[in-house]
Design an enzyme around this catalytic site. Structure first.
Site, PDB file in Angstrom:
ATOM      1  N   CYS A  74       0.860  -1.183   0.000  1.00  0.00           N
ATOM      2  CA  CYS A  74       0.000   0.000   0.000  1.00  0.00           C
ATOM      3  C   CYS A  74       0.893   1.228   0.000  1.00  0.00           C
ATOM      4  O   CYS A  74       1.583   1.502   0.992  1.00  0.00           O
ATOM      5  CB  CYS A  74      -0.923   0.005   1.214  1.00  0.00           C
ATOM      6  SG  CYS A  74      -1.986   1.476   1.296  1.00  0.00           S
ATOM      7  N   HIS A 151      -2.219  -4.701 -10.549  1.00  0.00           N
ATOM      8  CA  HIS A 151      -3.037  -3.618 -11.093  1.00  0.00           C
ATOM      9  C   HIS A 151      -3.307  -3.842 -12.571  1.00  0.00           C
ATOM     10  O   HIS A 151      -2.452  -4.363 -13.298  1.00  0.00           O
ATOM     11  CB  HIS A 151      -2.326  -2.268 -10.950  1.00  0.00           C
ATOM     12  CG  HIS A 151      -2.218  -1.780  -9.554  1.00  0.00           C
ATOM     13  ND1 HIS A 151      -3.091  -0.856  -9.018  1.00  0.00           N
ATOM     14  CD2 HIS A 151      -1.330  -2.084  -8.569  1.00  0.00           C
ATOM     15  CE1 HIS A 151      -2.747  -0.613  -7.756  1.00  0.00           C
ATOM     16  NE2 HIS A 151      -1.684  -1.335  -7.469  1.00  0.00           N
ATOM     17  N   GLU A 200     -10.107   0.039  -5.565  1.00  0.00           N
ATOM     18  CA  GLU A 200      -9.088  -0.720  -4.858  1.00  0.00           C
ATOM     19  C   GLU A 200      -9.627  -2.075  -4.428  1.00  0.00           C
ATOM     20  O   GLU A 200     -10.703  -2.180  -3.834  1.00  0.00           O
ATOM     21  CB  GLU A 200      -8.596   0.069  -3.638  1.00  0.00           C
ATOM     22  CG  GLU A 200      -7.327  -0.458  -3.049  1.00  0.00           C
ATOM     23  CD  GLU A 200      -6.679   0.533  -2.102  1.00  0.00           C
ATOM     24  OE1 GLU A 200      -5.678   0.161  -1.480  1.00  0.00           O
ATOM     25  OE2 GLU A 200      -7.159   1.678  -1.995  1.00  0.00           O
ATOM     26  N   CYS A 209      -4.670   6.162  -4.212  1.00  0.00           N
ATOM     27  CA  CYS A 209      -4.019   4.855  -4.156  1.00  0.00           C
ATOM     28  C   CYS A 209      -2.586   5.047  -4.640  1.00  0.00           C
ATOM     29  O   CYS A 209      -2.357   5.319  -5.825  1.00  0.00           O
ATOM     30  CB  CYS A 209      -4.758   3.841  -5.034  1.00  0.00           C
ATOM     31  SG  CYS A 209      -3.978   2.206  -5.059  1.00  0.00           S
ATOM     32  N   GLY A 212      -1.468   2.413  -7.083  1.00  0.00           N
ATOM     33  CA  GLY A 212      -2.183   2.642  -8.332  1.00  0.00           C
ATOM     34  C   GLY A 212      -1.546   3.755  -9.140  1.00  0.00           C
ATOM     35  O   GLY A 212      -1.437   3.671 -10.372  1.00  0.00           O
TER      36      GLY A 212
END
Length: 269
Positions: A74, A151, A200, A209, A212
């Site tokens: 994260c 992703h 997410e 994010c 991301g």
């Protein structure tokens, strides 16, 4: 058992941080995570972060989504932990080792090089990860990248027009993604500027994010749409992303401590 916590956020992506480096905590069962993350009856957060001792780093970090699932990485939580530690540090995550460094613009996080092999994402079967031959309604031919977590990135003319709250969960749980997937819809404004919205995995629509932003920047660079250093604008704010020549990604941006408190463990067990 009274347990202290720190409530933090990175561009509005919020966390409850528990520090078990000196005093061990009971097992974080999914039901406890969900109860603590509940915004009406718990503390409320997108992710719960658990810091533990590490023999190879300043700390080990475990990350739990608000649905109780544990994930590998994260980006925003990395910056939050960097603020808590307050000095250059190395933190071990399930997605790899990250380096944290205080910076004039917040915390600079150095991530391992991204992975592009289909089985490193992972996908259910082999295909070109630069342009997946897949589509879900108007979202077609995404790029796939693993930056510590998986992703897919869709480049669209106007990412605000995409019904991500409807398509996000459909794509996240598609069988082609055996570990589920984070879903990014991006609009490249110019070679240094990208607008991004993210669904997410395990958390839903989010204001920001970090991974991301990293995945989207790298995908845009691989497709020749952007330079090696860009600013990614998310609903919660902006992050600076650079993909170094040695392959490592550097994400720089703010994180904020909101408040501190404590709770009785048995109230949520």
């Amino acid at each position: 058992m009274r347990v202290p916590f720190v409530k933090m956020h990175g561009l509005g992506n919020d966390f409850v941080v528990l520090d078990a480096r000196e005093q061990a905590l009971p097992t974080l069962a999914p039901a406890i995570v969900r109860a603590l993350a509940d915004r009406h009856e718990g503390i409320g957060c997108d992710q719960l972060i658990l810091l533990e001792p590490s023999d190879t780093a300043s700390a080990a970090m475990r990350i739990f989504n608000r649905d109780g699932s544990e994930v590998e990485s994260c980006g925003n939580a990395n910056r939050a932990v960097g603020v808590l530690l307050g000095q250059p540090a190395r933190v071990a995550t399930k997605g790899g080792m990250v380096e944290l460094r205080p910076d004039a613009d917040g915390i600079a996080v150095t991530l391992d090089p991204p992975r592009f092999d289909w089985d490193a994402i992972p996908l259910a079967y082999a295909m070109d990860t630069l342009t997946l031959p897949l589509g879900w309604e108007e979202l077609e031919q995404p790029a796939a990248v693993n930056v510590g977590n998986p992703h897919v990135v869709f480049f669209v003319e106007d990412n605000d027009a995409v019904p991500l709250e409807r398509l996000g969960p459909i794509i996240e749980t598609d069988s082609v993604f055996p570990h589920k997937i984070n879903v990014n819809v991006a609009t490249v404004e110019d070679r240094k500027t990208i607008r991004l919205r993210v669904w997410e995995r395990g958390a839903g629509l989010t204001r920001a994010c970090g991974t991301g932003a990293c995945a989207t920047a790298v995908a845009a660079m691989r497709r020749g749409l952007a330079d090696r250093a860009v600013t990614v604008h998310l609903p919660g704010g902006a992050l600076s992303i650079a993909w170094r020549e040695d392959g490592h990604i550097v994400m720089t941006g703010p994180a904020t401590e909101a408040y501190r408190g404590s709770f009785e463990w048995d109230d949520y067990a």
